[in-house]
Motif scaffolding. Structure first.
Motif, PDB file in Angstrom:
ATOM      1  N   ARG A 114       0.814  -1.222   0.000  1.00 28.45           N
ATOM      2  CA  ARG A 114       0.000   0.000   0.000  1.00 28.45           C
ATOM      3  C   ARG A 114       0.846   1.271   0.000  1.00 28.45           C
ATOM      4  N   LEU A 115       2.142   1.159  -0.143  1.00 29.93           N
ATOM      5  CA  LEU A 115       3.038   2.302  -0.006  1.00 29.93           C
ATOM      6  C   LEU A 115       2.662   3.457  -0.940  1.00 29.93           C
ATOM      7  N   ASN A 116       2.139   3.144  -2.109  1.00 30.42           N
ATOM      8  CA  ASN A 116       1.698   4.195  -3.048  1.00 30.42           C
ATOM      9  C   ASN A 116       0.590   5.061  -2.469  1.00 30.42           C
ATOM     10  N   ASP A 117      -0.191   4.498  -1.568  1.00 31.71           N
ATOM     11  CA  ASP A 117      -1.332   5.226  -1.010  1.00 31.71           C
ATOM     12  C   ASP A 117      -0.920   6.264   0.032  1.00 31.71           C
ATOM     13  N   PHE A 118       0.289   6.128   0.568  1.00 34.92           N
ATOM     14  CA  PHE A 118       0.743   7.015   1.638  1.00 34.92           C
ATOM     15  C   PHE A 118       1.347   8.293   1.061  1.00 34.92           C
ATOM     16  N   SER A 119       1.184   9.382   1.793  1.00 37.66           N
ATOM     17  CA  SER A 119       1.740  10.669   1.356  1.00 37.66           C
ATOM     18  C   SER A 119       3.256  10.680   1.544  1.00 37.66           C
ATOM     19  N   ASP A 120       3.887  11.758   1.089  1.00 37.19           N
ATOM     20  CA  ASP A 120       5.347  11.880   1.191  1.00 37.19           C
ATOM     21  C   ASP A 120       5.842  11.899   2.633  1.00 37.19           C
ATOM     22  N   TRP A 121       5.013  12.356   3.561  1.00 39.24           N
ATOM     23  CA  TRP A 121       5.458  12.344   4.959  1.00 39.24           C
ATOM     24  C   TRP A 121       5.077  11.043   5.651  1.00 39.24           C
ATOM     25  N   ASN A 147      10.709  -5.960  -5.550  1.00 38.88           N
ATOM     26  CA  ASN A 147       9.667  -5.691  -6.541  1.00 38.88           C
ATOM     27  C   ASN A 147       8.683  -4.638  -6.045  1.00 38.88           C
ATOM     28  N   LEU A 148       8.372  -4.680  -4.761  1.00 39.24           N
ATOM     29  CA  LEU A 148       7.417  -3.718  -4.207  1.00 39.24           C
ATOM     30  C   LEU A 148       7.979  -2.299  -4.121  1.00 39.24           C
ATOM     31  N   VAL A 149       9.261  -2.166  -3.833  1.00 36.84           N
ATOM     32  CA  VAL A 149       9.840  -0.837  -3.611  1.00 36.84           C
ATOM     33  C   VAL A 149      10.603  -0.300  -4.819  1.00 36.84           C
ATOM     34  N   ASP A 150      10.713  -1.089  -5.868  1.00 44.75           N
ATOM     35  CA  ASP A 150      11.500  -0.691  -7.037  1.00 44.75           C
ATOM     36  C   ASP A 150      11.089   0.675  -7.578  1.00 44.75           C
ATOM     37  N   HIS A 163      15.108   5.391   3.468  1.00 50.50           N
ATOM     38  CA  HIS A 163      14.471   4.347   4.270  1.00 50.50           C
ATOM     39  C   HIS A 163      14.434   3.011   3.517  1.00 50.50           C
ATOM     40  N   ILE A 164      14.241   3.070   2.213  1.00 55.54           N
ATOM     41  CA  ILE A 164      14.246   1.833   1.421  1.00 55.54           C
ATOM     42  C   ILE A 164      15.628   1.205   1.415  1.00 55.54           C
ATOM     43  N   VAL A 165      16.651   2.035   1.247  1.00 53.89           N
ATOM     44  CA  VAL A 165      18.036   1.527   1.264  1.00 53.89           C
ATOM     45  C   VAL A 165      18.327   0.879   2.620  1.00 53.89           C
ATOM     46  N   ARG A 166      17.873   1.509   3.707  1.00 58.10           N
ATOM     47  CA  ARG A 166      18.066   0.928   5.045  1.00 58.10           C
ATOM     48  C   ARG A 166      17.377  -0.423   5.160  1.00 58.10           C
ATOM     49  N   LEU A 167      16.200  -0.526   4.591  1.00 60.46           N
ATOM     50  CA  LEU A 167      15.453  -1.794   4.640  1.00 60.46           C
ATOM     51  C   LEU A 167      16.184  -2.916   3.916  1.00 60.46           C
ATOM     52  N   LEU A 168      16.850  -2.577   2.838  1.00 60.31           N
ATOM     53  CA  LEU A 168      17.464  -3.603   1.999  1.00 60.31           C
ATOM     54  C   LEU A 168      18.869  -4.004   2.441  1.00 60.31           C
ATOM     55  N   GLN A 169      19.422  -3.276   3.387  1.00 62.79           N
ATOM     56  CA  GLN A 169      20.758  -3.646   3.868  1.00 62.79           C
ATOM     57  C   GLN A 169      20.657  -4.840   4.812  1.00 62.79           C
ATOM     58  N   PRO A 170      21.569  -5.807   4.639  1.00 61.01           N
ATOM     59  CA  PRO A 170      21.535  -7.007   5.506  1.00 61.01           C
ATOM     60  C   PRO A 170      21.938  -6.711   6.931  1.00 61.01           C
TER      61      PRO A 170
END
Length: 170
Positions: A114-121, A147-150, A163-170
């Motif tokens: 649902r990330l598309n539904d959220f505003s920039d903040w 695929n979801l965050v691409d 935040h996406i980069v932080r999520l993808l770091q091991p």
């Protein structure tokens, strides 16, 4: 105030919630918590947002009452709210009331979808509440997350990208 909590007008119910939350007296927490808990199920997103804020206020008044009323559990349930503002505020509330909170993988994936539904903040708040270990525990999960965050990696919001980069770091 309790009578107003059952009024048909959401603004009046919200004002009653704000009044209850402003009673910053620890001895009153046990009286304030039940109406706030009930308001988490309100039909109005405005009232539910204020109820989430009220949960944090109850936590600050009395952690015992917060735990007894299972408000933390209710905050986790409201993460799946159809209103994006309610879900975003619930993440802030969980981070404030449950140090080290780790979101369940199923909820994290639903929020990412649902990330598309959220505003920039709101999007960075959602992403900050998701734990890296939850999503990267298998290669299949990593691929699904990618695929979801691409589409967001070329987003104009640096906060979302970081935040996406932080999520993808091991």
């Amino acid at each position: 105030v309790r009578e107003i909590m059952h009024d048909s007008e959401p603004l009046k119910r919200g004002h009653a919630l704000q009044t209850l939350g402003s009673l910053n007296i620890p001895d009153l927490a046990e009286y304030v918590a039940p109406p706030i808990k009930q308001a988490l199920q309100d039909s109005s997103p405005y009232v539910r947002r204020l109820a989430v804020d009220g949960c944090v206020k109850v936590f600050k008044m009395s952690t015992d009452v917060f735990e007894e009323q299972l408000l933390g559990l209710h905050l986790e349930e409201i993460l799946e709210d159809f209103d994006e503002g309610v879900a975003a505020i619930a993440i802030i509330a969980l981070i404030q009331t449950k140090p080290g909170y780790k979101m369940k993988q199923t909820i994290a994936m639903k929020l990412l979808k649902r990330l598309n539904d959220f505003s920039d903040w709101q999007a960075p708040l959602i992403l900050s509440g998701i734990d890296t270990e939850t999503l990267t525990n298998s290669e299949a999960n990593v691929m699904e997350v990618l695929n979801l965050v691409d589409g967001f990696l070329d987003d104009c919001s640096p906060s979302v990208v970081l935040h996406i980069v932080r999520l993808l770091q091991p």
